[in-house]
Design a protein around this motif. Structure first.
Motif, PDB file in Angstrom:
ATOM      1  N   THR A  72       0.875  -1.169   0.000  1.00  0.00           N
ATOM      2  CA  THR A  72       0.000   0.000   0.000  1.00  0.00           C
ATOM      3  C   THR A  72       0.914   1.220   0.000  1.00  0.00           C
ATOM      4  OG1 THR A  72      -1.731  -1.163   1.229  1.00  0.00           O
ATOM      5  CG2 THR A  72      -1.780   1.257   1.253  1.00  0.00           C
ATOM      6  N   VAL A  73       0.916   1.978  -1.082  1.00  0.00           N
ATOM      7  CA  VAL A  73       1.949   2.977  -1.322  1.00  0.00           C
ATOM      8  C   VAL A  73       1.400   4.394  -1.206  1.00  0.00           C
ATOM      9  CG1 VAL A  73       3.709   3.785  -2.946  1.00  0.00           C
ATOM     10  CG2 VAL A  73       3.100   1.360  -2.882  1.00  0.00           C
ATOM     11  N   SER A  74       2.173   5.246  -0.533  1.00  0.00           N
ATOM     12  CA  SER A  74       1.982   6.696  -0.564  1.00  0.00           C
ATOM     13  C   SER A  74       3.253   7.300  -1.129  1.00  0.00           C
ATOM     14  CB  SER A  74       1.731   7.251   0.837  1.00  0.00           C
ATOM     15  OG  SER A  74       0.560   6.708   1.412  1.00  0.00           O
ATOM     16  N   GLY A  75       3.132   8.469  -1.742  1.00  0.00           N
ATOM     17  CA  GLY A  75       4.325   9.110  -2.286  1.00  0.00           C
ATOM     18  C   GLY A  75       4.158  10.611  -2.362  1.00  0.00           C
ATOM     19  N   LEU A  78       8.341  17.290  -4.623  1.00  0.00           N
ATOM     20  CA  LEU A  78       8.269  18.752  -4.592  1.00  0.00           C
ATOM     21  C   LEU A  78       7.695  19.322  -5.884  1.00  0.00           C
ATOM     22  CD1 LEU A  78       9.019  21.305  -2.949  1.00  0.00           C
ATOM     23  CD2 LEU A  78      11.287  21.202  -3.993  1.00  0.00           C
ATOM     24  N   SER A  79       7.831  18.592  -6.991  1.00  0.00           N
ATOM     25  CA  SER A  79       7.413  19.096  -8.302  1.00  0.00           C
ATOM     26  C   SER A  79       5.966  18.722  -8.606  1.00  0.00           C
ATOM     27  CB  SER A  79       8.326  18.527  -9.393  1.00  0.00           C
ATOM     28  OG  SER A  79       7.766  18.733 -10.673  1.00  0.00           O
ATOM     29  N   PRO A  80       5.073  19.691  -8.742  1.00  0.00           N
ATOM     30  CA  PRO A  80       3.692  19.371  -9.114  1.00  0.00           C
ATOM     31  C   PRO A  80       3.591  18.673 -10.468  1.00  0.00           C
ATOM     32  CG  PRO A  80       3.835  21.612  -8.251  1.00  0.00           C
ATOM     33  CD  PRO A  80       5.249  21.137  -8.437  1.00  0.00           C
ATOM     34  N   ALA A  81       4.470  19.025 -11.410  1.00  0.00           N
ATOM     35  CA  ALA A  81       4.411  18.397 -12.737  1.00  0.00           C
ATOM     36  C   ALA A  81       4.771  16.921 -12.657  1.00  0.00           C
ATOM     37  CB  ALA A  81       5.342  19.122 -13.706  1.00  0.00           C
ATOM     38  N   ALA A  92      -5.339   4.670  -8.835  1.00  0.00           N
ATOM     39  CA  ALA A  92      -5.981   5.763  -8.090  1.00  0.00           C
ATOM     40  C   ALA A  92      -5.903   5.555  -6.583  1.00  0.00           C
ATOM     41  CB  ALA A  92      -7.440   5.891  -8.525  1.00  0.00           C
ATOM     42  N   GLU A  93      -5.658   4.306  -6.150  1.00  0.00           N
ATOM     43  CA  GLU A  93      -5.596   4.036  -4.714  1.00  0.00           C
ATOM     44  C   GLU A  93      -4.304   4.562  -4.084  1.00  0.00           C
ATOM     45  OE1 GLU A  93      -6.054  -0.112  -4.193  1.00  0.00           O
ATOM     46  OE2 GLU A  93      -8.123  -0.173  -4.926  1.00  0.00           O
ATOM     47  N   ILE A  94      -3.316   4.892  -4.897  1.00  0.00           N
ATOM     48  CA  ILE A  94      -2.045   5.375  -4.367  1.00  0.00           C
ATOM     49  C   ILE A  94      -2.178   6.843  -3.977  1.00  0.00           C
ATOM     50  CG2 ILE A  94       0.374   5.857  -4.926  1.00  0.00           C
ATOM     51  CD1 ILE A  94       0.434   3.390  -6.612  1.00  0.00           C
ATOM     52  N   ASP A  95      -1.828   7.154  -2.741  1.00  0.00           N
ATOM     53  CA  ASP A  95      -1.919   8.506  -2.198  1.00  0.00           C
ATOM     54  C   ASP A  95      -0.683   9.295  -2.628  1.00  0.00           C
ATOM     55  OD1 ASP A  95      -2.268  10.793  -0.647  1.00  0.00           O
ATOM     56  OD2 ASP A  95      -1.462   9.852   1.159  1.00  0.00           O
ATOM     57  N   LEU A  96      -0.860  10.268  -3.529  1.00  0.00           N
ATOM     58  CA  LEU A  96       0.240  11.089  -4.021  1.00  0.00           C
ATOM     59  C   LEU A  96       0.017  12.545  -3.630  1.00  0.00           C
ATOM     60  CD1 LEU A  96       0.545   9.551  -7.597  1.00  0.00           C
ATOM     61  CD2 LEU A  96       2.150   9.228  -5.712  1.00  0.00           C
ATOM     62  N   ARG A  97       1.096  13.192  -3.172  1.00  0.00           N
ATOM     63  CA  ARG A  97       0.981  14.568  -2.705  1.00  0.00           C
ATOM     64  C   ARG A  97       2.181  15.385  -3.169  1.00  0.00           C
ATOM     65  NH1 ARG A  97      -0.898  13.640   3.668  1.00  0.00           N
ATOM     66  NH2 ARG A  97      -2.062  11.718   3.299  1.00  0.00           N
ATOM     67  N   VAL A  98       1.988  16.702  -3.212  1.00  0.00           N
ATOM     68  CA  VAL A  98       3.095  17.634  -3.412  1.00  0.00           C
ATOM     69  C   VAL A  98       3.577  18.058  -2.030  1.00  0.00           C
ATOM     70  CG1 VAL A  98       3.803  19.867  -4.340  1.00  0.00           C
ATOM     71  CG2 VAL A  98       2.187  18.437  -5.618  1.00  0.00           C
ATOM     72  N   ALA A  99       4.822  17.767  -1.724  1.00  0.00           N
ATOM     73  CA  ALA A  99       5.377  18.088  -0.409  1.00  0.00           C
ATOM     74  C   ALA A  99       6.887  18.211  -0.523  1.00  0.00           C
ATOM     75  CB  ALA A  99       4.996  17.021   0.616  1.00  0.00           C
ATOM     76  N   PRO A 104       8.351  19.496   7.393  1.00  0.00           N
ATOM     77  CA  PRO A 104       7.595  18.452   8.093  1.00  0.00           C
ATOM     78  C   PRO A 104       6.726  17.660   7.117  1.00  0.00           C
ATOM     79  CG  PRO A 104       7.564  20.473   9.370  1.00  0.00           C
ATOM     80  CD  PRO A 104       8.215  20.818   8.057  1.00  0.00           C
ATOM     81  N   LEU A 105       6.722  16.344   7.262  1.00  0.00           N
ATOM     82  CA  LEU A 105       5.998  15.488   6.334  1.00  0.00           C
ATOM     83  C   LEU A 105       4.508  15.435   6.678  1.00  0.00           C
ATOM     84  CD1 LEU A 105       8.510  12.499   5.993  1.00  0.00           C
ATOM     85  CD2 LEU A 105       8.297  14.548   4.555  1.00  0.00           C
ATOM     86  N   PRO A 106       3.646  15.403   5.672  1.00  0.00           N
ATOM     87  CA  PRO A 106       2.191  15.434   5.911  1.00  0.00           C
ATOM     88  C   PRO A 106       1.603  14.060   6.209  1.00  0.00           C
ATOM     89  CG  PRO A 106       2.618  15.471   3.560  1.00  0.00           C
ATOM     90  CD  PRO A 106       3.974  15.476   4.233  1.00  0.00           C
ATOM     91  N   TYR A 107       2.222  13.343   7.165  1.00  0.00           N
ATOM     92  CA  TYR A 107       1.770  12.002   7.531  1.00  0.00           C
ATOM     93  C   TYR A 107       1.820  11.863   9.047  1.00  0.00           C
ATOM     94  CZ  TYR A 107       3.028  11.414   2.626  1.00  0.00           C
ATOM     95  OH  TYR A 107       3.149  11.591   1.263  1.00  0.00           O
ATOM     96  N   GLY A 108       1.074  10.910   9.557  1.00  0.00           N
ATOM     97  CA  GLY A 108       1.016  10.707  10.992  1.00  0.00           C
ATOM     98  C   GLY A 108       2.208   9.942  11.536  1.00  0.00           C
ATOM     99  N   ASP A 109       2.317   9.923  12.855  1.00  0.00           N
ATOM    100  CA  ASP A 109       3.367   9.160  13.520  1.00  0.00           C
ATOM    101  C   ASP A 109       3.154   7.657  13.287  1.00  0.00           C
ATOM    102  OD1 ASP A 109       4.080  11.624  14.474  1.00  0.00           O
ATOM    103  OD2 ASP A 109       3.545  11.213  16.570  1.00  0.00           O
ATOM    104  N   ASP A 110       4.275   6.921  13.178  1.00  0.00           N
ATOM    105  CA  ASP A 110       4.242   5.453  13.109  1.00  0.00           C
ATOM    106  C   ASP A 110       3.294   4.943  12.010  1.00  0.00           C
ATOM    107  OD1 ASP A 110       5.823   5.709  15.392  1.00  0.00           O
ATOM    108  OD2 ASP A 110       4.144   5.361  16.743  1.00  0.00           O
ATOM    109  N   GLU A 111       3.312   5.599  10.866  1.00  0.00           N
ATOM    110  CA  GLU A 111       2.335   5.287   9.821  1.00  0.00           C
ATOM    111  C   GLU A 111       2.830   4.241   8.824  1.00  0.00           C
ATOM    112  OE1 GLU A 111      -0.487   7.797   6.695  1.00  0.00           O
ATOM    113  OE2 GLU A 111       0.396   8.791   8.433  1.00  0.00           O
ATOM    114  N   PHE A 112       4.164   4.115   8.657  1.00  0.00           N
ATOM    115  CA  PHE A 112       4.686   3.286   7.572  1.00  0.00           C
ATOM    116  C   PHE A 112       5.607   2.180   8.090  1.00  0.00           C
ATOM    117  CE2 PHE A 112       3.777   7.450   5.720  1.00  0.00           C
ATOM    118  CZ  PHE A 112       2.935   7.078   4.675  1.00  0.00           C
ATOM    119  N   ASP A 113       5.547   1.045   7.398  1.00  0.00           N
ATOM    120  CA  ASP A 113       6.472  -0.055   7.666  1.00  0.00           C
ATOM    121  C   ASP A 113       7.824   0.196   6.992  1.00  0.00           C
ATOM    122  OD1 ASP A 113       4.519  -2.031   8.911  1.00  0.00           O
ATOM    123  OD2 ASP A 113       3.551  -1.647   6.974  1.00  0.00           O
TER     124      ASP A 113
END
Length: 238
Positions: A72-75, A78-81, A92-99, A104-113
């Motif tokens: 289950t992947v998030s990514g 910095l580049s919107p393009a 579409a299930e993959i959570d992609l963000r501009v960050a 500070p990362l836009p994710y919660g504590d202890d969220e990823f393996d």
């Protein structure tokens, strides 16, 4: 890809400008498709059922490979393009963000393996906050896989420079006949290792791999499959 020293720097808008040609080179070129990305995936191992963060995901080839392997992947990037290109190619299930990797990362504590950071840390001047954030979002016992430009490459290419100094430098790259300037931060190997130790991460593996055995001969440098380019780390968050 050709490189020459330059005093210019590459900003986010320039990454947005080169996104399409950069993605093509990344998908098919020696350093990413046949060398860097395969080693990241090898070090990641069996990711099926894991929550994985691709930090600095670019146009998404590593995220796609992780997803295909059952993660289950998030990514983020910095580049919107580049993120837009990733959204076009990924499920579409993959959570992609501009960050920003340096913020500070836009994710919660202890969220990823598992956190994967492929060829992105060398764009960051101060690693301490970035590594602290990566450790924050990792579960206890989670792993961080990192690749960077090998510090010894800088020592070889810039023999008159101070290898032991934290140094910003730029290089010209030819992408499909168009030249773009990319800017990095060099730090000596001792500073790389100590940054991980100071972040409370345990270094479990360090590799200097070969390109894949089936790499097309036309892509290989004169020295063949074994060459000095990137340095790879597998680290654990206690």
């Amino acid at each position: 890809m050709t490189m020459t020293s330059s005093d210019a720097s590459l900003g986010t808008a320039d990454y947005d400008e080169l996104a399409a040609v950069y993605a093509e080179a990344n998908d098919n070129g020696l350093f990413n498709a046949w060398y860097g990305r395969p080693e990241m995936l090898r070090l990641g191992g069996d990711v099926a059922g894991m929550r994985v963060l691709d930090a600095g995901c670019g146009h998404g080839p590593l995220a796609a490979a992780l997803h295909d392997r059952g993660a289950t992947v998030s990514g983020f990037d910095l580049s919107p393009a580049l993120v837009a290109l990733a959204e076009e190619r990924l499920d579409a299930e993959i959570d992609l963000r501009v960050a920003d990797l340096a913020a500070p990362l836009p994710y919660g504590d202890d969220e990823f393996d598992l956190v994967m950071c492929s060829l992105a840390l060398h764009y960051v001047k101060d690693w301490a906050p970035t590594l602290a954030e990566m450790r924050r979002v990792l579960k206890p016992g989670g792993r961080l896989i990192v690749s960077i430009i090998h510090p010894f490459v800088y020592a070889f290419c810039y023999q008159d420079a101070d290898y032991f100094a934290l140094t910003q430098y730029s290089e010209d790259y030819d992408f499909d006949g168009t030249t773009f300037v990319m800017t990095y931060w060099h730090r000596p190997l001792q500073d790389v290792l100590n940054a991980f130790v100071d972040a409370g991460l345990v270094i479990t593996t360090v590799t200097e791999p070969s390109a894949l055995p089936d790499t097309p001969a036309a892509l290989l440098p004169p020295e063949g499959r074994r060459f000095l380019c990137f340095l790879f780390f597998s680290l654990e968050s206690p």
